[in-house]
Design a protein around this motif. Sequence first.
Motif, PDB file in Angstrom:
ATOM      1  N   ARG A   1       0.844  32.138  54.793  1.00  8.86           N
ATOM      2  CA  ARG A   1      -0.398  32.064  55.575  1.00  8.86           C
ATOM      3  C   ARG A   1      -0.701  33.433  56.200  1.00  8.86           C
ATOM      4  NH1 ARG A   1      -2.642  31.398  60.529  1.00  8.86           N
ATOM      5  NH2 ARG A   1      -0.671  31.598  61.607  1.00  8.86           N
TER       6      ARG A   1
ATOM      7  N   HIS B   1      -7.123  38.788  54.123  1.00  8.93           N
ATOM      8  CA  HIS B   1      -8.464  38.340  54.503  1.00  8.93           C
ATOM      9  C   HIS B   1      -9.081  39.325  55.517  1.00  8.93           C
ATOM     10  CE1 HIS B   1     -11.343  35.032  54.400  1.00  8.93           C
ATOM     11  NE2 HIS B   1     -11.420  35.012  55.717  1.00  8.93           N
TER      12      HIS B   1
ATOM     13  N   MET C   1     -12.259  41.997  55.109  1.00  8.69           N
ATOM     14  CA  MET C   1     -13.383  42.141  56.045  1.00  8.69           C
ATOM     15  C   MET C   1     -13.614  43.620  56.354  1.00  8.69           C
ATOM     16  SD  MET C   1     -13.445  41.020  60.020  1.00  8.69           S
ATOM     17  CE  MET C   1     -12.013  42.022  60.327  1.00  8.69           C
TER      18      MET C   1
ATOM     19  N   GLN D   1     -12.258  38.043  49.461  1.00  7.00           N
ATOM     20  CA  GLN D   1     -12.495  37.187  50.634  1.00  7.00           C
ATOM     21  C   GLN D   1     -12.551  35.714  50.241  1.00  7.00           C
ATOM     22  OE1 GLN D   1     -11.570  39.207  52.849  1.00  7.00           O
ATOM     23  NE2 GLN D   1     -12.970  38.455  54.367  1.00  7.00           N
TER      24      GLN D   1
ATOM     25  N   GLY E   1      -9.730  33.220  51.489  1.00 13.37           N
ATOM     26  CA  GLY E   1     -10.243  32.176  52.384  1.00 13.37           C
ATOM     27  C   GLY E   1      -9.997  30.792  51.829  1.00 13.37           C
TER      28      GLY E   1
ATOM     29  N   GLN F   1      -7.551  27.709  53.140  1.00 14.69           N
ATOM     30  CA  GLN F   1      -8.039  26.343  53.364  1.00 14.69           C
ATOM     31  C   GLN F   1      -7.232  25.326  52.543  1.00 14.69           C
ATOM     32  OE1 GLN F   1     -12.170  25.799  52.384  1.00 14.69           O
ATOM     33  NE2 GLN F   1     -12.324  23.930  53.595  1.00 14.69           N
TER      34      GLN F   1
ATOM     35  N   TYR G   1      -8.204  23.426  60.053  1.00 15.39           N
ATOM     36  CA  TYR G   1      -9.430  24.207  60.033  1.00 15.39           C
ATOM     37  C   TYR G   1     -10.634  23.278  60.093  1.00 15.39           C
ATOM     38  CZ  TYR G   1      -6.246  27.849  58.365  1.00 15.39           C
ATOM     39  OH  TYR G   1      -5.213  28.732  58.246  1.00 15.39           O
TER      40      TYR G   1
ATOM     41  N   LEU H   1     -15.895  26.409  57.672  1.00 18.82           N
ATOM     42  CA  LEU H   1     -15.489  27.102  56.447  1.00 18.82           C
ATOM     43  C   LEU H   1     -16.548  26.937  55.360  1.00 18.82           C
ATOM     44  CD1 LEU H   1     -11.641  26.517  56.275  1.00 18.82           C
ATOM     45  CD2 LEU H   1     -12.928  28.337  57.352  1.00 18.82           C
TER      46      LEU H   1
ATOM     47  N   LYS I   1     -19.189  29.472  56.131  1.00 19.49           N
ATOM     48  CA  LYS I   1     -18.684  30.808  55.770  1.00 19.49           C
ATOM     49  C   LYS I   1     -18.721  31.000  54.257  1.00 19.49           C
ATOM     50  CE  LYS I   1     -15.099  32.780  57.702  1.00 19.49           C
ATOM     51  NZ  LYS I   1     -13.680  32.902  58.131  1.00 19.49           N
ATOM     52  N   THR I   2     -18.380  29.941  53.525  1.00 22.28           N
ATOM     53  CA  THR I   2     -18.398  30.055  52.057  1.00 22.28           C
ATOM     54  C   THR I   2     -19.830  30.268  51.560  1.00 22.28           C
ATOM     55  OG1 THR I   2     -16.495  28.581  51.956  1.00 22.28           O
ATOM     56  CG2 THR I   2     -17.682  28.929  49.911  1.00 22.28           C
TER      57      THR I   2
ATOM     58  N   ASN J   1     -20.488  36.352  59.246  1.00 19.13           N
ATOM     59  CA  ASN J   1     -19.273  35.579  58.969  1.00 19.13           C
ATOM     60  C   ASN J   1     -18.147  35.901  59.957  1.00 19.13           C
ATOM     61  OD1 ASN J   1     -19.715  33.658  57.105  1.00 19.13           O
ATOM     62  ND2 ASN J   1     -18.732  34.678  55.397  1.00 19.13           N
TER      63      ASN J   1
ATOM     64  N   ALA K   1     -16.440  33.159  62.257  1.00 18.83           N
ATOM     65  CA  ALA K   1     -14.973  33.020  62.268  1.00 18.83           C
ATOM     66  C   ALA K   1     -14.430  33.052  63.691  1.00 18.83           C
ATOM     67  CB  ALA K   1     -14.338  34.138  61.430  1.00 18.83           C
TER      68      ALA K   1
HETATM   69  C1  HEM Z   1     -17.490  37.830  54.302  1.00 20.88           C
HETATM   70  C2  HEM Z   1     -16.712  36.784  54.317  1.00 20.88           C
HETATM   71  C3  HEM Z   1     -15.694  36.474  55.391  1.00 20.88           C
HETATM   72  C4  HEM Z   1     -15.353  37.183  56.503  1.00 20.88           C
HETATM   73  C5  HEM Z   1     -15.894  38.529  56.987  1.00 20.88           C
HETATM   74  C6  HEM Z   1     -14.330  36.432  57.186  1.00 20.88           C
HETATM   75  C7  HEM Z   1     -13.734  36.819  58.372  1.00 20.88           C
HETATM   76  C8  HEM Z   1     -12.692  36.159  58.988  1.00 20.88           C
HETATM   77  C9  HEM Z   1     -12.037  36.588  60.203  1.00 20.88           C
HETATM   78  C10 HEM Z   1     -12.414  37.816  61.034  1.00 20.88           C
HETATM   79  C11 HEM Z   1     -11.067  35.684  60.468  1.00 20.88           C
HETATM   80  C12 HEM Z   1     -10.072  35.722  61.658  1.00 20.88           C
HETATM   81  C13 HEM Z   1     -10.611  34.814  62.751  1.00 20.88           C
HETATM   82  C14 HEM Z   1      -9.581  34.514  63.839  1.00 20.88           C
HETATM   83  O1  HEM Z   1      -8.383  34.646  63.602  1.00 20.88           O
HETATM   84  O2  HEM Z   1     -10.014  34.102  64.919  1.00 20.88           O
HETATM   85  C15 HEM Z   1     -11.092  34.685  59.434  1.00 20.88           C
HETATM   86  C16 HEM Z   1     -10.247  33.608  59.363  1.00 20.88           C
HETATM   87  C17 HEM Z   1     -10.306  32.636  58.400  1.00 20.88           C
HETATM   88  N1  HEM Z   1     -11.181  32.571  57.336  1.00 20.88           N
HETATM   89 FE1  HEM Z   1     -12.602  33.917  56.888  1.00 20.88          FE
HETATM   90  N2  HEM Z   1     -14.079  35.280  56.475  1.00 20.88           N
HETATM   91  C18 HEM Z   1     -14.898  35.270  55.368  1.00 20.88           C
HETATM   92  C19 HEM Z   1     -14.959  34.281  54.406  1.00 20.88           C
HETATM   93  C20 HEM Z   1     -14.182  33.152  54.376  1.00 20.88           C
HETATM   94  C21 HEM Z   1     -14.278  32.103  53.408  1.00 20.88           C
HETATM   95  C22 HEM Z   1     -15.266  32.047  52.256  1.00 20.88           C
HETATM   96  C23 HEM Z   1     -13.325  31.198  53.708  1.00 20.88           C
HETATM   97  C24 HEM Z   1     -12.976  29.950  52.936  1.00 20.88           C
HETATM   98  C25 HEM Z   1     -13.440  28.871  52.934  1.00 20.88           C
HETATM   99  C26 HEM Z   1     -12.622  31.653  54.879  1.00 20.88           C
HETATM  100  C27 HEM Z   1     -11.568  31.004  55.493  1.00 20.88           C
HETATM  101  C28 HEM Z   1     -10.903  31.438  56.610  1.00 20.88           C
HETATM  102  C29 HEM Z   1      -9.800  30.735  57.230  1.00 20.88           C
HETATM  103  C30 HEM Z   1      -9.171  29.428  56.737  1.00 20.88           C
HETATM  104  C31 HEM Z   1      -9.415  31.492  58.356  1.00 20.88           C
HETATM  105  C32 HEM Z   1      -8.307  31.166  59.384  1.00 20.88           C
HETATM  106  C33 HEM Z   1      -7.009  31.839  59.025  1.00 20.88           C
HETATM  107  C34 HEM Z   1      -5.901  31.482  60.011  1.00 20.88           C
HETATM  108  O3  HEM Z   1      -5.913  32.000  61.139  1.00 20.88           O
HETATM  109  O4  HEM Z   1      -5.007  30.701  59.636  1.00 20.88           O
HETATM  110  N3  HEM Z   1     -13.182  32.855  55.262  1.00 20.88           N
HETATM  111  N4  HEM Z   1     -12.094  34.994  58.539  1.00 20.88           N
END
Ligand code: HEM
Length: 116
Positions: free
Chosen positions: A5, A12, A16, A46, A50, A54, A64, A69, A72-73, A108, A112
Amino acid sequence: MEFVRLLLVFLHLLGMALLVGMFLVQRRAPADAPLNPGWLHIAALQLITGLALQLLAPATDAEYNGMKLGIKTLVLLVIGGLALTYVIRRVPAPKWLPPSLVGLVVVNVGIAVFWT
Ligand code: HEM
């Protein structure tokens, strides 16, 4: 599993940062340059990291918000769709494109972080 993870979160977050970096790279390109394919590759990174986060949630004991999500997708698919269109067409990237792409990346990041 926790290491997996964390590794995915690491990639991830790097993705970004790289998307924001692509904006700076694109700004330095000549006005008639096509869209840098890096946008597309990093958008794919990404999506993969992501979705992997999930899908692995049951194994990593993470919880989550599915709606968050999903949105975001959708935003990422718009980024990827625009990038794919312009990378394939190999026409000069329109002026509005790089700020729009990075704007969607910022959207996004906002989703997030602020959608708890
Ligand atoms: C441009 C696209 C994306 C950007 C810039 C982005 C940005 C971020 C950021 C900054 C975090 C950290 C948030 C935190 O820890 O508070 C995060 C976490 C996460 N993102 Fe994204 N995201 C994007 C796309 C996606 C997509 C498409 C998915 C999937 C469905 C996804 C799934 C997740 C998940 C599951 C986490 C939590 C991870 C964890 O702490 O266990 N993200 N994302």
